[in-house]
Design a protein around this motif. Structure first.
Motif, short mmCIF file in Angstrom:
data_model
loop_
_atom_site.label_atom_id
_atom_site.label_comp_id
_atom_site.label_asym_id
_atom_site.label_seq_id
_atom_site.Cartn_x
_atom_site.Cartn_y
_atom_site.Cartn_z
N GLY A 199 0.82 -1.21 0.00
CA GLY A 199 0.00 0.00 0.00
C GLY A 199 0.85 1.26 0.00
N THR A 200 1.95 1.21 0.71
CA THR A 200 2.87 2.35 0.77
C THR A 200 3.56 2.54 -0.58
N ALA A 233 1.57 4.29 -3.31
CA ALA A 233 1.41 5.74 -3.15
C ALA A 233 2.64 6.51 -3.61
N ALA A 239 0.22 7.57 3.35
CA ALA A 239 -0.48 6.29 3.20
C ALA A 239 -0.17 5.38 4.38
N TRP A 262 -3.01 4.31 7.07
CA TRP A 262 -3.40 2.93 7.30
C TRP A 262 -3.64 2.68 8.78
#
Length: 197
Positions: A65-66, A69, A80, A84
């Motif tokens: 997810g990081t 971004a 990000a 989270w």
């Protein structure tokens, strides 16, 4: 999703709320809906093996997810990462935290692979954040230091937020880290012109 994957994901989820000691195989089976006997089939090494897999899953999930971004803006990766944990806290009513931290705190000498798996997850997060900072113009050594600071600050702020049942600590560090990151990525001033130019 296979039964094994469901069990790994459920273990990571349960560790966030109950910790390592507070999560048993029965809890994982009930949460995942996996067949009872399958947990022993997939994890012959027992709870330690399941925990190592769960930490690897959590580490990879958050790093992915990081990373996604970073393409928008290197600073977006930091937001990000912080976002989270804010989401985890709010969705759980401040009952859940970081599964990696939860297992790390309870790591025992007889299961060194737990500490090794936790160290690998934390290292992946730092390297992902550092790569984003470098892509934005931050010098590599500074990026590595800032990435360590970001992970450490977010982990600490997550604990403070759980205790206070609000996100004030996370919001405060986000503002401070934004300033630090912005200054680290600011391009240097152009050299002054001289009479010789």
């Amino acid at each position: 999703m296979s039964a094994k994957q469901r069990m790994v994901r459920s273990a990571a989820y349960l560790f966030r709320e109950r910790g390592y000691s507070g999560t048993g195989f029965r809890d994982v089976i009930a949460h995942s809906g996996a067949p009872r006997g399958s947990i022993y089939h997939h994890f012959p090494g027992g709870k330690v093996e399941l925990a190592v897999e769960a930490m690897r899953y959590a580490g990879d999930f958050i790093a992915a997810g990081t990373e996604s971004a970073i393409s928008e803006d290197p600073r977006a990766a930091m937001h990000a990462f912080i976002g989270w944990w804010r989401q985890v806290l709010l969705r759980s009513g401040f009952q859940a935290g970081c599964p990696i931290a939860a297992v790390t705190i309870e790591s025992h000498e007889e299961a060194p692979q737990l500490a090794e798996a936790a160290a690998a997850a934390f290292r992946r997060w730092r390297e992902t954040l550092a790569a984003g900072l470098v892509s934005g113009g931050c010098p590599p050594a500074r990026a590595a230091t800032l990435a360590t600071l970001i992970v450490s600050a977010v982990e600490g702020a997550t604990i403070l937020s759980r205790a206070a049942k609000n996100t004030d600590a996370l919001d405060a560090i986000a503002d401070e880290l934004e300033s630090l990151v912005a200054s680290a990525m600011t391009p240097p001033d152009p050299p002054e012109e001289t009479d010789e130019d």
